[in-house]
Design an enzyme around this catalytic site. Structure first.
Site, mmCIF file in Angstrom:
data_model
loop_
_atom_site.group_PDB
_atom_site.id
_atom_site.type_symbol
_atom_site.label_atom_id
_atom_site.label_comp_id
_atom_site.label_asym_id
_atom_site.label_seq_id
_atom_site.Cartn_x
_atom_site.Cartn_y
_atom_site.Cartn_z
ATOM 1 N NE ARG A 66 -4.726 -0.897 -18.819
ATOM 2 C CZ ARG A 66 -4.215 0.243 -19.264
ATOM 3 N NH1 ARG A 66 -3.404 0.954 -18.490
ATOM 4 N NH2 ARG A 66 -4.496 0.671 -20.489
ATOM 5 C CD GLU A 69 -8.891 -5.628 -11.894
ATOM 6 O OE1 GLU A 69 -9.883 -6.272 -12.256
ATOM 7 O OE2 GLU A 69 -8.358 -4.751 -12.591
ATOM 8 C CG HIS A 93 -5.903 5.571 -14.868
ATOM 9 N ND1 HIS A 93 -6.463 4.399 -15.275
ATOM 10 C CD2 HIS A 93 -4.847 5.785 -15.706
ATOM 11 C CE1 HIS A 93 -5.783 3.905 -16.309
ATOM 12 N NE2 HIS A 93 -4.796 4.737 -16.576
#
Length: 340
Positions: A251, A277, A298
């Site tokens: 993440r 992020e 991703h």
């Protein structure tokens, strides 16, 4: 001797985005589920409609996927017969709530299946960055001439390279397995893995600071929790070897992205980021044009033909549950905090 009469098939429903259902569950997979269950024809992505409530009233098993709404108290009251959830993807945190555990709903996840392509992506990036393939290809395209290969720096290559794995998660362990045939030294930091278990994994457990200081490549596989947000700090990034690589398929928020951006722009660290992020960086973010950063959308997780692995896992789990065998890949409430 007569064959035993089979019991009634469990009532089941799909709970996910309709687009996800079409992508992940191809007609053959849907047919396999249909053979095991009395499967409702509708795909539920909203549990509040009268039609959804009518389906939930009789549902014993939910096959969930990306886009499934949370299974909260209100939903569970509308689904009094619900006994199990089979998730066709990895993390169940987005939809399996405390109310599910308190009800005693059994939960299964295809996280092990989804770990396979993520680990394959990671292995590929470890080997490609070790060989500096992207930089060499870019230089070759620019010069149209081969460099003097006898003057290749000894920092290039994968022989006895040190790879640091941050977290022995499902994916982290799979990466460790895939690295076994390669002539690399593997370090691991995971506060829940003791020395004996590290030895069984074939790695050397080290403190977090040592992992970053000693590794030529660090691959991040830790789940995002309050205590892991920003875990890969500016100090840790600053301690990495010149030219070391940071790979993140976990993440984006686990990494101090500003610190990593500064290090990559300065050419001190190379970055391979399948997550950021926010998930899509602003158009003017400097990492987009940074020659020391590779950003992918991703894509390490299951896509394309890899969705079939998720579907097959879900079908097998439904078959086991329907026959009373129990799940092969159960999700335990007490282990939820350690899962990505």
């Amino acid at each position: 001797m007569t064959e035993p009469t089979p019991g009634p098939r469990p009532r089941a429903a799909l709970a996910m985005s309709p687009d996800v259902a079409s992508a992940v569950l191809d007609p053959e997979s849907r047919a396999a589920l249909d053979a095991l269950c009395d499967l409702a024809p509708a795909v539920l992505d909203n549990f509040t409609t009268p039609a959804a409530r009518a389906v939930l009233a009789d549902t014993e098993l939910l096959v969930t996927g990306w886009g499934c709404p949370p299974l909260d108290d209100d939903v569970l009251r509308a689904a009094p017969r619900l006994r199990a959830v089979v998730h066709t993807a990895g993390s169940v945190r987005g939809h399996v709530t405390d109310a599910c555990w308190e009800r005693g709903v059994e939960v299964s996840s295809a996280a092990a299946a989804n770990a396979v392509p993520v680990a394959e992506y990671t292995l590929a990036m470890i080997l490609l960055t070790g060989k500096r393939v992207l930089e060499s290809a870019r230089e070759y395209r620019a010069t149209r001439a081969r460099a003097d290969w006898l003057h290749t720096p000894r920092t290039v290559g994968n022989h006895r390279r040190t790879v640091g794995i941050l977290s022995a998660s499902l994916i982290g362990r799979r990466v460790i397995d895939l690295l076994r045939p390669h002539d690399v030294d593997v370090l691991l930091h995971d506060p829940y893995v003791d020395e004996a278990e590290a030895a069984r994994l074939g790695v050397r457990g080290v403190p977090l600071a040592e992992l970053f200081r000693l590794s030529d490549t660090v691959s991040v596989h830790t789940p995002l929790l309050p205590e892991t947000r920003g875990l890969v700090s500016r100090d840790l990034i600053g301690s990495m070897k010149p030219g070391a690589v940071l790979i993140n398929t976990a993440r984006g928020a686990v990494v101090d992205q500003d610190a990593l951006t500064d290090a990559a722009l300065a050419g001190r660290v190379r970055a391979v980021l399948d997550v950021t992020e926010p998930e899509v960086l602003p158009h003017d973010h400097p990492l987009w044009d940074c020659e020391h950063a590779l950003i992918t959308p991703h894509l390490a997780g299951s896509q394309g033909n890899e969705w079939r692995r998720l579907a097959d896992t879900a079908v097998l789990e439904v078959a086991r549950w329907a026959s009373g065998e129990g799940f092969q890949h159960p999700v335990r409430r007490e282990r939820l905090a350690f899962l990505a």
